[in-house]
Design an enzyme around this catalytic site. Structure first.
Site, short mmCIF file in Angstrom:
data_model
loop_
_atom_site.label_atom_id
_atom_site.label_comp_id
_atom_site.label_asym_id
_atom_site.label_seq_id
_atom_site.Cartn_x
_atom_site.Cartn_y
_atom_site.Cartn_z
N GLU A 70 21.99 52.58 25.68
CA GLU A 70 23.06 51.85 25.00
C GLU A 70 22.93 51.93 23.47
O GLU A 70 23.91 52.15 22.77
CB GLU A 70 23.05 50.37 25.42
CG GLU A 70 24.04 49.55 24.59
CD GLU A 70 24.30 48.15 25.13
OE1 GLU A 70 23.48 47.61 25.87
OE2 GLU A 70 25.36 47.61 24.76
N ASP A 88 20.02 50.37 29.89
CA ASP A 88 20.41 49.27 29.01
C ASP A 88 19.16 48.45 28.74
O ASP A 88 18.63 47.81 29.66
CB ASP A 88 21.49 48.40 29.67
CG ASP A 88 22.09 47.40 28.68
OD1 ASP A 88 21.49 47.21 27.60
OD2 ASP A 88 23.15 46.82 28.97
N ILE A 90 18.59 45.68 27.05
CA ILE A 90 18.81 44.25 27.32
C ILE A 90 20.27 44.09 27.75
O ILE A 90 21.18 44.22 26.94
CB ILE A 90 18.53 43.37 26.07
CG1 ILE A 90 17.07 43.56 25.61
CG2 ILE A 90 18.80 41.90 26.40
CD1 ILE A 90 16.67 42.69 24.43
N ASP A 91 20.46 43.87 29.05
CA ASP A 91 21.81 43.62 29.54
C ASP A 91 21.95 42.09 29.64
O ASP A 91 21.15 41.43 30.30
CB ASP A 91 22.02 44.26 30.91
CG ASP A 91 23.47 44.15 31.37
OD1 ASP A 91 24.37 44.16 30.51
OD2 ASP A 91 23.69 44.03 32.58
N THR A 93 22.94 40.51 26.39
CA THR A 93 22.45 40.23 25.03
C THR A 93 22.93 38.86 24.52
O THR A 93 22.17 38.15 23.87
CB THR A 93 22.89 41.36 24.06
OG1 THR A 93 22.43 42.59 24.59
CG2 THR A 93 22.30 41.17 22.68
N ASP A 230 25.34 49.84 31.87
CA ASP A 230 25.41 48.49 32.45
C ASP A 230 25.41 48.55 33.98
O ASP A 230 25.04 47.56 34.62
CB ASP A 230 26.71 47.78 32.01
CG ASP A 230 26.77 47.51 30.51
OD1 ASP A 230 25.81 46.93 29.99
OD2 ASP A 230 27.77 47.89 29.87
C1 IPD Z 1 27.44 43.32 28.51
C2 IPD Z 1 27.26 42.61 29.83
C3 IPD Z 1 28.53 41.90 30.24
C4 IPD Z 1 29.73 42.83 30.29
C5 IPD Z 1 29.91 43.51 28.93
C6 IPD Z 1 28.62 44.25 28.56
P1 IPD Z 1 25.28 43.90 26.96
O1 IPD Z 1 26.29 44.12 28.25
O2 IPD Z 1 26.90 43.51 30.84
O3 IPD Z 1 28.37 41.35 31.53
O4 IPD Z 1 30.90 42.12 30.60
O5 IPD Z 1 30.99 44.42 29.03
O6 IPD Z 1 28.80 44.84 27.30
O7 IPD Z 1 26.11 44.13 25.75
O8 IPD Z 1 24.77 42.52 27.05
O9 IPD Z 1 24.24 44.95 27.16
#
Ligand code: IPD
Length: 289
Positions: A70, A88, A90-91, A93, A230
């Site tokens: 990412e 990813d 940190i999913d 964030t 993700d």
């Molecule tokens: C997000 C999360 C969120 C999703 C967003 C993502 P991140 O990832 O997965 O659930 O709805 O579209 O961007 O930015 O925390 O790695």
């Protein structure tokens, strides 16, 4: 020669635990957090540090495979058919910054753009989900998913479902309009043309939403806007637990890993009710994502 998926899985699990220590040792604050595109699209120094930690380890151990992460994503280098780690760091964030314990590291491996190994680890709760294509999906290495085992109930339509949705980080344009109008339709009573689902949840992490659908504690997850990193790991975990994944927009039964639009459905005995619930869901989608 073919990648050794078991070895890759074991290496990714080990790496997830190491990265989890970095995440647990972090002290993020809202005021020290950067935004990428807008105030809901956040990135911290820890996202970057964990990606660096993971990519260094993977490039050293597996220099022959590509890496897609990412924080270092370059639109000039989209996904290819080559064996690729899709990461990813940190999913979740936004959760991480607020200390809300729905956060994970998501480590996937895809061959010919098909996810084949997935490792998702929440270091706050010490929960590990993992799967290898063809070998089942597990919670904390030993508990087979779905959690209800042989007691998994058949799907009983949208009105009996608990559904994950997300606001996402892009809050404008057609994608956002379609989401908001669809949320309304899903929630509303049947007398008013809605589906009146049991309820909707947002774990704030696409990977954890997919793992909860794999576990069977959520019935569906509908998303538009997130990325291959993700969903890659969670995809293998979901499908190995008997779930299916299709496109979030009506009509597309075979979604691409990088289509950025997904509808995930939990496993059901003999797949009973899966296709029907997809069609029912699609009939409530208000516009195109
Ligand atoms: C997000 C999360 C969120 C999703 C967003 C993502 P991140 O990832 O997965 O659930 O709805 O579209 O961007 O930015 O925390 O790695």
């Amino acid at each position: 020669n073919n990648p050794d998926l078991q070895e890759i899985h074991d290496f990714l699990v080990d790496l997830a635990f190491k990265a989890g220590k970095t995440i647990n040792g972090a002290l993020p604050t809202v005021s020290s957090t950067d935004s990428k595109k807008n105030s809901s699209d956040l990135v911290t120094e820890y996202d970057r540090a964990v990606e660096q930690q993971v990519s260094t380890a993977l490039k050293e151990k597996y220099p022959q495979y590509d890496f897609h992460g990412e924080e270092t994503y370059d639109p000039a280098h989209p996904l290819t058919d080559a064996p690729t780690f899709i990461v990813d760091p940190i999913d979740g964030t936004v959760n991480f910054v607020h200390g809300f314990p729905s956060v994970c590291i998501s480590l996937g491996f895809a061959v010919k753009r098909a996810p084949v190994v997935g490792v998702v680890f929440n270091p706050f709760t010490q929960t590990l989900y993992s799967a290898i294509r063809g070998k089942g999906a597990y919670l904390n290495k030993t508990t087979k998913l779905p959690l209800k085992g042989t007691n998994v109930e058949p799907l009983r339509g949208l009105s009996n479902s608990l559904i994950a949705v997300e606001w996402g980080s892009d809050r404008s344009g057609q994608n956002f309009e379609t989401k908001v109008r669809t949320f309304e339709k899903l929630g509303k009573t049947r007398e008013e043309g809605g589906a009146m689902v049991h309820s909707m949840r947002s774990l704030g992490s696409a990977a954890l939403n997919l793992c909860s659908v794999a576990a069977g504690t959520l019935d569906l997850y509908w998303e538009g806007g997130c990325w291959a990193w993700d969903v890659c790991a969670g995809w293998v975990i979901l499908t190995e637990a008997g779930g299916i994944i299709v496109d979030a927009n009506p009509g597309e039964w075979t979604p691409r890993l990088d289509s950025r639009k997904y509808l995930a459905v939990r496993g059901s005995p003999n797949g009973e009710g899966q296709k029907e619930i997809v069609e029912e869901f699609w009939s409530h989608v208000q516009g195109r994502l």
